[in-house]
Enzyme design. Structure first.
Site, PDB file in Angstrom:
ATOM      1  N   ASP A 123       4.790   3.824 -19.707  1.00 39.37           N
ATOM      2  CA  ASP A 123       4.438   2.681 -18.856  1.00 39.37           C
ATOM      3  C   ASP A 123       4.612   1.374 -19.652  1.00 39.37           C
ATOM      4  OD1 ASP A 123       3.428   1.459 -16.549  1.00 39.37           O
ATOM      5  OD2 ASP A 123       1.350   1.590 -17.240  1.00 39.37           O
ATOM      6  N   HIS A 136      -3.289  -6.486 -13.284  1.00 39.59           N
ATOM      7  CA  HIS A 136      -3.860  -5.411 -14.103  1.00 39.59           C
ATOM      8  C   HIS A 136      -5.296  -5.737 -14.490  1.00 39.59           C
ATOM      9  CE1 HIS A 136       0.556  -5.045 -14.919  1.00 39.59           C
ATOM     10  NE2 HIS A 136       0.271  -3.774 -14.728  1.00 39.59           N
ATOM     11  N   GLY A 137      -6.153  -4.728 -14.514  1.00 36.80           N
ATOM     12  CA  GLY A 137      -7.527  -4.916 -14.981  1.00 36.80           C
ATOM     13  C   GLY A 137      -8.496  -5.172 -13.837  1.00 36.80           C
ATOM     14  N   SER A 170      -6.222  -0.595  -9.505  1.00 40.06           N
ATOM     15  CA  SER A 170      -7.689  -0.556  -9.540  1.00 40.06           C
ATOM     16  C   SER A 170      -8.298  -1.754  -8.839  1.00 40.06           C
ATOM     17  CB  SER A 170      -8.179  -0.535 -10.989  1.00 40.06           C
ATOM     18  OG  SER A 170      -7.696   0.600 -11.640  1.00 40.06           O
ATOM     19  N   ASN A 189       0.045   2.615  -9.518  1.00 37.16           N
ATOM     20  CA  ASN A 189      -0.458   2.731 -10.894  1.00 37.16           C
ATOM     21  C   ASN A 189      -1.949   2.430 -10.971  1.00 37.16           C
ATOM     22  OD1 ASN A 189       2.250   2.964 -11.414  1.00 37.16           O
ATOM     23  ND2 ASN A 189       2.285   1.422 -13.026  1.00 37.16           N
ATOM     24  N   THR A 249      -7.718   1.102 -14.795  1.00 34.44           N
ATOM     25  CA  THR A 249      -9.053   0.522 -14.978  1.00 34.44           C
ATOM     26  C   THR A 249     -10.145   1.304 -14.247  1.00 34.44           C
ATOM     27  OG1 THR A 249      -8.028  -1.628 -15.285  1.00 34.44           O
ATOM     28  CG2 THR A 249     -10.371  -1.636 -14.765  1.00 34.44           C
TER      29      THR A 249
END
Ligand code: 13P
Length: 279
Positions: free
Chosen positions: A82, A179-180, A210, A229, A232
């Site tokens: 990734d 992301h996160g 997430s 994907n 988190t």
């Protein structure tokens, strides 16, 4: 079942309009939990090592474990790198038996991204390995369009040409995810996703899974996303299990508790993405 390529797994997902979960695994326990959940759900799955996670689990140690688990799994499993950025690491992953590589040239110029992605595709496809690339840029979780990140969204007018000139097997799109942990509730640009889907033949990938709502996932999969994907939410599930542990938990039992929590989280995502009984 067998270890399979990303192209193989996503072909069926695209045709039948469901999402395959890609779950980042930074150690043996996470890889085992993810595959365990996929087996329980009878679903295909993608286990992935991200380049940013190399400090937690180096490729030389983890790759043989991931590949072994994938080969022994009762469901189809792709083993994926990734956000690969370093040429050396990407080649090492290919040599180590990974069946899929994401080359992340999303911070480069459009032409440079094409040039570098093409290079990776040429090598990977010679070896029968799939390639995902990103156009536009999915940033960190401070994102969401309130922060003006629309400038990094995937441009519809570039997407078709990008896929055609690079020959990639899957395209990661920037449509408002990050992301996160989200600080601002994300507002996804579903119209843009639909338009990209109309001009791109390759399966589409959603990063930053997430923290999205069930409706967000349904909308994205309905409008062309084939791979989602997640990292988190697995980490949060493990941390919650640690916080809620019985007082006198031994360390081995604590590891099992975190694995069970991760497994439950992954299984619920697989069901949500429609992957159950698709193996
Ligand atoms: P999250 O950690 O936000 O789920 O993102 C995971 C991801 O997109 C990995 O590429």
């Amino acid at each position: 079942m067998a270890i399979v390529t990303l192209a193989d797994i996503l072909k069926d997902a695209k045709e039948n309009k469901y999402g395959v979960g890609m779950f980042n695994t930074v150690n043996l326990e996470m890889a085992r939990a993810v595959i365990g959940a996929a087996e329980e759900e009878n679903s295909p799955v993608i286990i992935a090592l991200a380049e940013v996670h190399i400090p937690y689990g180096d490729l030389n140690t983890l790759a043989p474990i991931m590949v072994k688990f994938a080969k022994e799994a009762k469901v189809p499993v792709a083993v994926h790198l990734d956000h690969g950025m370093s040429f050396e690491l990407i080649l090492k992953a290919m040599q180590s038996g990974f069946t899929s590589i994401m080359y992340d040239g999303s911070t480069l110029s459009y032409e440079e991204n094409i040039e570098k992605t093409r290079e990776i595709v040429k090598i990977a496809h010679t070896l029968g390995i799939s390639v995902e690339a990103e156009l536009g840029h999915v940033g960190g979780a401070e994102g969401g369009n309130e922060d003006g990140h629309e400038t990094y969204y995937t441009k519809i007018e570039e997407a078709g040409e990008f896929v055609q000139r690079t020959g990639i097997d899957a395209l990661a799109v920037a449509i408002g995810t990050a992301h996160g942990e989200y600080k601002v509730k994300p507002k996804l640009d579903i119209n843009r996703l639909r338009d990209i889907h109309n001009v791109v033949s390759a399966p589409l990938v959603l990063h930053g899974g997430s923290g999205l709502s069930d409706d967000d996932f349904r909308n994205c999969i309905e409008n062309g996303i084939s791979k989602v994907n997640v990292f988190t939410d697995m980490s949060i599930a493990a941390l919650n299990a640690i916080a809620d542990r019985p007082k006198k938990t031994s360390y081995p039992d604590l590891i099992n508790l975190t694995m069970e929590a991760i497994k439950a989280e992954v299984a619920s995502k697989i069901r949500l993405f429609g992957g159950s009984n698709r193996a």
